[in-house]
Design a protein around this motif. Structure first.
Motif, PDB file in Angstrom:
ATOM      1  N   PHE A  96       7.528  65.858  47.638  1.00 41.09           N
ATOM      2  CA  PHE A  96       8.043  64.691  48.357  1.00 41.09           C
ATOM      3  C   PHE A  96       8.077  64.902  49.862  1.00 41.09           C
ATOM      4  CE2 PHE A  96      10.282  65.151  44.265  1.00 41.09           C
ATOM      5  CZ  PHE A  96       9.672  64.107  43.594  1.00 41.09           C
ATOM      6  N   ILE A  97       8.417  66.117  50.291  1.00 40.63           N
ATOM      7  CA  ILE A  97       8.609  66.371  51.709  1.00 40.63           C
ATOM      8  C   ILE A  97       7.798  67.608  52.072  1.00 40.63           C
ATOM      9  CG2 ILE A  97      10.362  66.744  53.495  1.00 40.63           C
ATOM     10  CD1 ILE A  97      12.360  65.953  51.102  1.00 40.63           C
ATOM     11  N   SER A  98       7.013  67.492  53.135  1.00 40.48           N
ATOM     12  CA  SER A  98       6.167  68.632  53.477  1.00 40.48           C
ATOM     13  C   SER A  98       6.936  69.687  54.265  1.00 40.48           C
ATOM     14  CB  SER A  98       4.957  68.156  54.270  1.00 40.48           C
ATOM     15  OG  SER A  98       5.388  67.391  55.371  1.00 40.48           O
ATOM     16  N   GLU A  99       7.870  69.230  55.115  1.00 39.78           N
ATOM     17  CA  GLU A  99       8.598  70.212  55.919  1.00 39.78           C
ATOM     18  C   GLU A  99       9.705  70.861  55.104  1.00 39.78           C
ATOM     19  OE1 GLU A  99      10.036  68.026  59.305  1.00 39.78           O
ATOM     20  OE2 GLU A  99       8.213  66.820  59.092  1.00 39.78           O
ATOM     21  N   GLU A 100      10.283  71.869  55.688  1.00 42.51           N
ATOM     22  CA  GLU A 100      11.411  72.490  55.026  1.00 42.51           C
ATOM     23  C   GLU A 100      12.648  71.629  55.238  1.00 42.51           C
ATOM     24  OE1 GLU A 100      11.337  77.031  54.604  1.00 42.51           O
ATOM     25  OE2 GLU A 100      10.513  76.579  56.575  1.00 42.51           O
ATOM     26  N   ILE A 101      13.594  71.761  54.349  1.00 39.23           N
ATOM     27  CA  ILE A 101      14.748  70.875  54.394  1.00 39.23           C
ATOM     28  C   ILE A 101      15.959  71.650  54.863  1.00 39.23           C
ATOM     29  CG2 ILE A 101      16.175  69.319  53.041  1.00 39.23           C
ATOM     30  CD1 ILE A 101      13.560  69.740  51.047  1.00 39.23           C
ATOM     31  N   GLU A 102      16.601  71.069  55.872  1.00 37.86           N
ATOM     32  CA  GLU A 102      17.739  71.739  56.463  1.00 37.86           C
ATOM     33  C   GLU A 102      18.957  70.857  56.250  1.00 37.86           C
ATOM     34  OE1 GLU A 102      17.170  72.422  60.637  1.00 37.86           O
ATOM     35  OE2 GLU A 102      19.318  72.650  60.924  1.00 37.86           O
ATOM     36  N   TYR A 103      20.039  71.435  55.787  1.00 29.78           N
ATOM     37  CA  TYR A 103      21.251  70.648  55.627  1.00 29.78           C
ATOM     38  C   TYR A 103      22.445  71.559  55.840  1.00 29.78           C
ATOM     39  CZ  TYR A 103      24.848  67.746  53.448  1.00 29.78           C
ATOM     40  OH  TYR A 103      25.972  67.016  53.195  1.00 29.78           O
ATOM     41  N   GLY A 104      23.314  71.151  56.748  1.00 27.60           N
ATOM     42  CA  GLY A 104      24.523  71.940  57.003  1.00 27.60           C
ATOM     43  C   GLY A 104      24.211  73.343  57.480  1.00 27.60           C
ATOM     44  N   GLY A 105      23.112  73.499  58.215  1.00 25.51           N
ATOM     45  CA  GLY A 105      22.792  74.810  58.765  1.00 25.51           C
ATOM     46  C   GLY A 105      22.145  75.750  57.769  1.00 25.51           C
ATOM     47  N   ILE A 106      21.637  75.189  56.669  1.00 26.86           N
ATOM     48  CA  ILE A 106      21.057  76.006  55.609  1.00 26.86           C
ATOM     49  C   ILE A 106      19.663  75.483  55.313  1.00 26.86           C
ATOM     50  CG2 ILE A 106      21.270  76.658  53.183  1.00 26.86           C
ATOM     51  CD1 ILE A 106      23.546  77.629  54.925  1.00 26.86           C
ATOM     52  N   VAL A 107      18.735  76.373  55.074  1.00 27.03           N
ATOM     53  CA  VAL A 107      17.413  75.940  54.631  1.00 27.03           C
ATOM     54  C   VAL A 107      17.399  75.934  53.111  1.00 27.03           C
ATOM     55  CG1 VAL A 107      14.961  76.423  54.648  1.00 27.03           C
ATOM     56  CG2 VAL A 107      16.341  76.981  56.633  1.00 27.03           C
ATOM     57  N   PHE A 108      16.932  74.815  52.560  1.00 24.71           N
ATOM     58  CA  PHE A 108      16.866  74.726  51.111  1.00 24.71           C
ATOM     59  C   PHE A 108      15.659  75.437  50.571  1.00 24.71           C
ATOM     60  CE2 PHE A 108      20.064  71.623  51.242  1.00 24.71           C
ATOM     61  CZ  PHE A 108      20.562  71.577  49.966  1.00 24.71           C
ATOM     62  N   GLU A 109      15.809  75.951  49.390  1.00 25.39           N
ATOM     63  CA  GLU A 109      14.662  76.417  48.642  1.00 25.39           C
ATOM     64  C   GLU A 109      13.840  75.181  48.326  1.00 25.39           C
ATOM     65  OE1 GLU A 109      14.057  79.583  46.981  1.00 25.39           O
ATOM     66  OE2 GLU A 109      15.498  80.346  48.437  1.00 25.39           O
ATOM     67  N   PRO A 110      12.530  75.295  48.300  1.00 23.68           N
ATOM     68  CA  PRO A 110      11.732  74.096  48.017  1.00 23.68           C
ATOM     69  C   PRO A 110      11.859  73.631  46.572  1.00 23.68           C
ATOM     70  CG  PRO A 110      10.338  76.024  48.280  1.00 23.68           C
ATOM     71  CD  PRO A 110      11.714  76.446  48.657  1.00 23.68           C
ATOM     72  N   VAL A 111      12.311  74.488  45.675  1.00 25.88           N
ATOM     73  CA  VAL A 111      12.482  74.056  44.283  1.00 25.88           C
ATOM     74  C   VAL A 111      13.977  73.960  43.979  1.00 25.88           C
ATOM     75  CG1 VAL A 111      12.022  74.568  41.871  1.00 25.88           C
ATOM     76  CG2 VAL A 111      10.333  75.152  43.603  1.00 25.88           C
ATOM     77  N   LEU A 112      14.401  72.720  43.669  1.00 30.08           N
ATOM     78  CA  LEU A 112      15.806  72.476  43.370  1.00 30.08           C
ATOM     79  C   LEU A 112      16.023  72.707  41.876  1.00 30.08           C
ATOM     80  CD1 LEU A 112      18.159  71.560  45.028  1.00 30.08           C
ATOM     81  CD2 LEU A 112      17.604  69.203  44.473  1.00 30.08           C
ATOM     82  N   ARG A 113      16.997  73.535  41.534  1.00 24.46           N
ATOM     83  CA  ARG A 113      17.241  73.820  40.123  1.00 24.46           C
ATOM     84  C   ARG A 113      18.660  73.458  39.731  1.00 24.46           C
ATOM     85  NH1 ARG A 113      13.324  76.898  37.745  1.00 24.46           N
ATOM     86  NH2 ARG A 113      11.891  77.832  39.243  1.00 24.46           N
ATOM     87  N   ALA A 114      18.776  72.968  38.502  1.00 18.85           N
ATOM     88  CA  ALA A 114      20.112  72.643  38.002  1.00 18.85           C
ATOM     89  C   ALA A 114      20.795  73.918  37.506  1.00 18.85           C
ATOM     90  CB  ALA A 114      20.003  71.645  36.856  1.00 18.85           C
ATOM     91  N   VAL A 115      22.107  73.907  37.446  1.00 19.72           N
ATOM     92  CA  VAL A 115      22.828  74.992  36.780  1.00 19.72           C
ATOM     93  C   VAL A 115      23.587  74.384  35.607  1.00 19.72           C
ATOM     94  CG1 VAL A 115      23.093  76.457  38.794  1.00 19.72           C
ATOM     95  CG2 VAL A 115      24.811  74.721  38.310  1.00 19.72           C
ATOM     96  N   TRP A 116      24.045  75.230  34.687  1.00 21.93           N
ATOM     97  CA  TRP A 116      24.805  74.752  33.524  1.00 21.93           C
ATOM     98  C   TRP A 116      26.283  74.720  33.869  1.00 21.93           C
ATOM     99  CZ3 TRP A 116      22.676  72.649  29.346  1.00 21.93           C
ATOM    100  CH2 TRP A 116      21.332  72.916  29.101  1.00 21.93           C
ATOM    101  N   ASP A 117      26.786  73.528  34.157  1.00 25.83           N
ATOM    102  CA  ASP A 117      28.213  73.396  34.413  1.00 25.83           C
ATOM    103  C   ASP A 117      28.840  72.899  33.107  1.00 25.83           C
ATOM    104  OD1 ASP A 117      30.702  73.043  35.406  1.00 25.83           O
ATOM    105  OD2 ASP A 117      30.109  71.762  37.073  1.00 25.83           O
ATOM    106  N   VAL A 118      28.913  73.794  32.133  1.00 30.25           N
ATOM    107  CA  VAL A 118      29.296  73.384  30.771  1.00 30.25           C
ATOM    108  C   VAL A 118      30.716  72.787  30.717  1.00 30.25           C
ATOM    109  CG1 VAL A 118      29.656  74.151  28.402  1.00 30.25           C
ATOM    110  CG2 VAL A 118      27.662  74.933  29.679  1.00 30.25           C
ATOM    111  N   PRO A 119      31.710  73.399  31.380  1.00 29.06           N
ATOM    112  CA  PRO A 119      33.033  72.781  31.313  1.00 29.06           C
ATOM    113  C   PRO A 119      33.032  71.344  31.833  1.00 29.06           C
ATOM    114  CG  PRO A 119      33.162  74.955  32.313  1.00 29.06           C
ATOM    115  CD  PRO A 119      31.716  74.655  32.142  1.00 29.06           C
ATOM    116  N   TRP A 120      32.268  71.113  32.895  1.00 32.20           N
ATOM    117  CA  TRP A 120      32.227  69.755  33.436  1.00 32.20           C
ATOM    118  C   TRP A 120      31.534  68.817  32.465  1.00 32.20           C
ATOM    119  CZ3 TRP A 120      29.490  65.556  35.005  1.00 32.20           C
ATOM    120  CH2 TRP A 120      30.118  64.689  35.916  1.00 32.20           C
TER     121      TRP A 120
END
Ligand SMILES: Nc1ncnc2c1ncn2[C@@H]1O[C@H](COP(=O)(O)OP(=O)(O)OP(=O)(O)O)[C@@H](O)[C@H]1O
Ligand SMILES: [Mg+2]
Lengths: 233, 415
Positions: free
Chosen positions: B356-380
């Motif tokens: 979707f986006i060619s550049e790197e993504i910066e948010y809140g002073g952090i560079v995101f990994e290009p691959v977004l992964r879910a985690v298992w928030d089982v209690p939630w």
């Protein structure tokens, strides 16, 4: 002994600006074990009277005593319990619960009473046998004929061994053959078990079968005739 | 009594399927909503985890050791000697790495231009495996332990100063004794972090060199402590806090305290997302209430009949609530299964943001990994499924009370 006693009972329905006098100063008593029909033209107050006796509705004035108890003094919850324990109903039509099988419909009042599943099954099957419905116990109402549905309704009315069975035009949707058969069935149960039967009808054929004919007109008692026995011979 | 409840549930189940299409549509809406909110939550949790992960690694660690007041005053004289605490920190099994650092603001000059910089003194061998800023750097550009003039520059800074590997430049800064000092460095490598601030101003040199320059030999401004797992922060903080309690001249902070911007950015995002998820659930509840109300109204004749047979009005309340309960439980199970499948996919495969986006993504002073992964928030996931059941029961209250208000005669006259 008179199980059902009405004194000066009136019922007025509000209807728009006017009021409808459905019953006017009716005094009547029906003994235990009677087999009687409420006759009269349409609008004469038959359904109204059955609803009052069955504790489905309250009288505007007058006293109704059922088995010695003044109904007016009972709470809605007490009336519900009264219906559950002592009264059985058969209505004209649409009178079964569509999602339940014939057997489950018959057993429904027992379920409300908290009777266990096996006991319920046993008593429901027993009555279905008496009413000639063996083999149909797993069918749902939609898969039964009108006459069969009414017989299931009678079985349900009887399953709790009530003191009184009230039936509002039970044969209105049935042909002559089925009507006669249903009536004979009710009569037999009346004799064998001593259950009081009160049903309404304007079918002369049905009225002929009753031992006592209470005739209403415009909410008043027009005639009250006991026959020695209409059914014998 | 338990038996009677069971019979009610069975009856409720049968009643639900009387209008099969309507029930299926409501069920689908409920399940899909639950799936959506579970997947969204798990994905956000994954991205928060990633943000924290790279945030603590580039920044001040899961836990930070400072001289007291250093964070607020940014005074370079507020440095401390870490040697007495090393053993205590490194013996904690949860500690993966401890990174000593010096931060010195200054000026860099090349033959071409000059720029304000942040000179950071680091321990190259320790940082190399942990600091995401160094990820783009091949090992033959690392700072060499035996060459004190080696320096790594942010890519934009290098461009602006027209510097390439091998070129010399001068750093001037005020040392801890308020003297102006200068030092020659040579470009060893260039860093590309994707963070504008960093790429424009960062200069990395060896800790020893920076210490000598600032007249703080053997001292550091910060010890960034990285843990094996994020969840260990609280426990390790307790232990270290206890162990270091009697030590004057140092202060232990969690990443939430040391990096409040990151922490608040995450909290704000989480709160606004939860608000949206709640609104989605409320919309679904309106749908459930509508379905139940329609089914109650359609069946008033039958309810009248049940009352006539001697049921107390409360029985009808129980029946309608039981229908809502069955519907809610069914949707909770279906939704959780779908939510689990969705989460599993996003956990195993992830979303590749490079599509979707060619550049790197910066948010809140952090560079995101290009691959977004879910985690298992089982209690939630369990909580949200349970919440759906509760909401569905709550949605049945009004329809149930409508049913209880019926009187047998009036109800049976309908139709
Ligand atoms: N809920 C009501 N509101 C207003 N009027 C009513 C109501 N129920 C009955 N009535 C009126 O009361 C009178 C008696 O009605 P009821 O239903 O008892 O007659 P019925 O003898 O059962 O008639 P049918 O043979 O047609 O069933 C009628 O005039 C009817 O219109
Ligand atoms: Mg009538």
């Amino acid at each position: 002994m008179s199980g059902i006693e009405l004194q000066q009972v009136s019922k007025i329905y509000p209807s728009g600006h006017q009021q409808v006098q459905a019953l006017v100063d009716l005094t009547l008593s029906i003994d235990d074990g009677e087999f009687c029909v409420l006759a009269g033209p349409s609008g004469s107050g038959k359904t109204t009277l059955l609803n009052l006796i069955g504790c489905l509705d309250r009288a505007t004035s007058g006293t109704i005593r059922l088995f010695g108890q003044d109904v007016a003094t009972c709470s809605a919850r007490q009336l519900a319990d009264f219906r559950l324990q002592r009264i059985g109903f058969v209505f004209q039509s649409y009178n079964l619960i569509p999602v339940l099988s014939a057997e489950e419909n018959v057993a429904f009042p027992l379920m409300l009473r908290g009777v266990g599943r096996d006991e319920r099954r046993r008593r429901a099957l027993e009555l279905l046998t008496v009413l000639g419905l063996v083999g149909l116990e797993h069918r749902r109402p939609a898969d039964l004929s009108g006459g069969q549905q009414q017989r299931v309704a009678v079985a349900r009315a009887l399953v709790g061994e009530p003191s009184v069975v009230l039936a509002d035009e039970p044969t209105a949707n049935l042909d002559t053959g089925n009507s006669v058969e249903l009536l004979e069935m009710m009569h037999r149960l009346n004799r064998e078990r001593g259950t009081t039967f009160i049903f309404s009808s304007h079918d002369p054929l049905v009225i002929k079968q009753a031992e006592r004919v209470i005739e209403l007109q415009d909410g008043r008692l027009k005639a009250d005739n006991r026959r020695c026995s209409a059914h014998e011979t | 009594m338990a038996g009677l409840w069971w019979e009610l549930l069975v009856l409720a189940w049968k009643n639900l399927w009387r209008n099969r299409r309507r029930t299926l549509i409501t069920l689908a809406a409920m399940s899909l909503t639950l799936m959506l909110i579970q997947v969204l939550n798990n994905l956000s949790m994954g991205s928060y985890r990633q943000m924290i992960q790279s945030g603590v690694r580039a920044g001040s660690g899961h836990l930070t050791l400072n001289a007291p007041g250093y964070r607020e005053q940014q005074d370079i004289a507020l440095a401390f000697d870490v040697t007495p605490f090393w053993a205590c920190i490194e013996q904690q099994p949860e500690v993966q790495q401890a990174l000593p650092r010096l931060y010195l603001p200054g000026l860099a000059q090349s033959g071409y231009d000059s720029r304000g910089i942040l000179l950071q003194g680091i321990d190259m061998t320790r940082e190399a495996g942990s600091n995401p800023f160094l990820k783009s750097l091949s090992c033959d550009h690392w700072l060499r332990p035996d060459v004190p003039e080696d320096a790594l520059l942010g890519i934009q800074l290098a461009d602006q100063l027209h510097l390439k590997a091998g070129n010399k430049f001068v750093v001037t800064l005020q040392n801890s004794r308020n003297e102006l000092v200068s030092e020659l460095f040579r470009v060893r490598g260039v860093l590309q972090t994707g963070l504008q601030d960093v790429d424009q101003s960062l200069v990395l040199v060896s800790l020893e060199r920076a210490g000598l320059l600032a007249a703080l030999p053997g001292k550091i401004h910060e010890l960034a402590i990285l843990l094996q797992e994020q969840q260990q922060v609280g426990a390790v903080y307790q232990q270290l806090h206890e162990a270091l309690r009697d030590q004057p001249g140092i202060e232990l902070l969690t990443w939430q305290q040391a990096m409040p911007n990151l922490y608040h950015a995450i909290q704000l995002d989480y709160a606004s997302q939860n608000a949206i998820l709640l609104i989605m659930l409320v919309i679904v509840v309106i749908g459930i209430a509508n379905t139940l109300l329609m089914s109650v109204m359609e069946r008033s004749h039958e309810f009248g009949l049940i009352l006539a047979l001697g049921a107390r009005p409360f029985r009808l309340v129980e029946l309608v609530v039981a229908e809502a309960l069955v519907l809610g439980a069914l949707a909770a199970v279906c939704g959780a299964v779908l939510g689990g499948l969705g989460t599993w996919y996003l956990w195993a495969r992830g979303i590749d943001l490079r599509q979707f986006i060619s550049e790197e993504i910066e948010y809140g002073g952090i560079v995101f990994e290009p691959v977004l992964r879910a985690v298992w928030d089982v209690p939630w996931m369990a909580q949200s499924a349970l919440f759906l059941v509760v909401l569905s029961v709550m949605a049945s209250v009004y329809p149930a009370l409508r049913a209880a208000r019926l009187t047998p005669v009036a109800a049976m006259r309908r139709r």
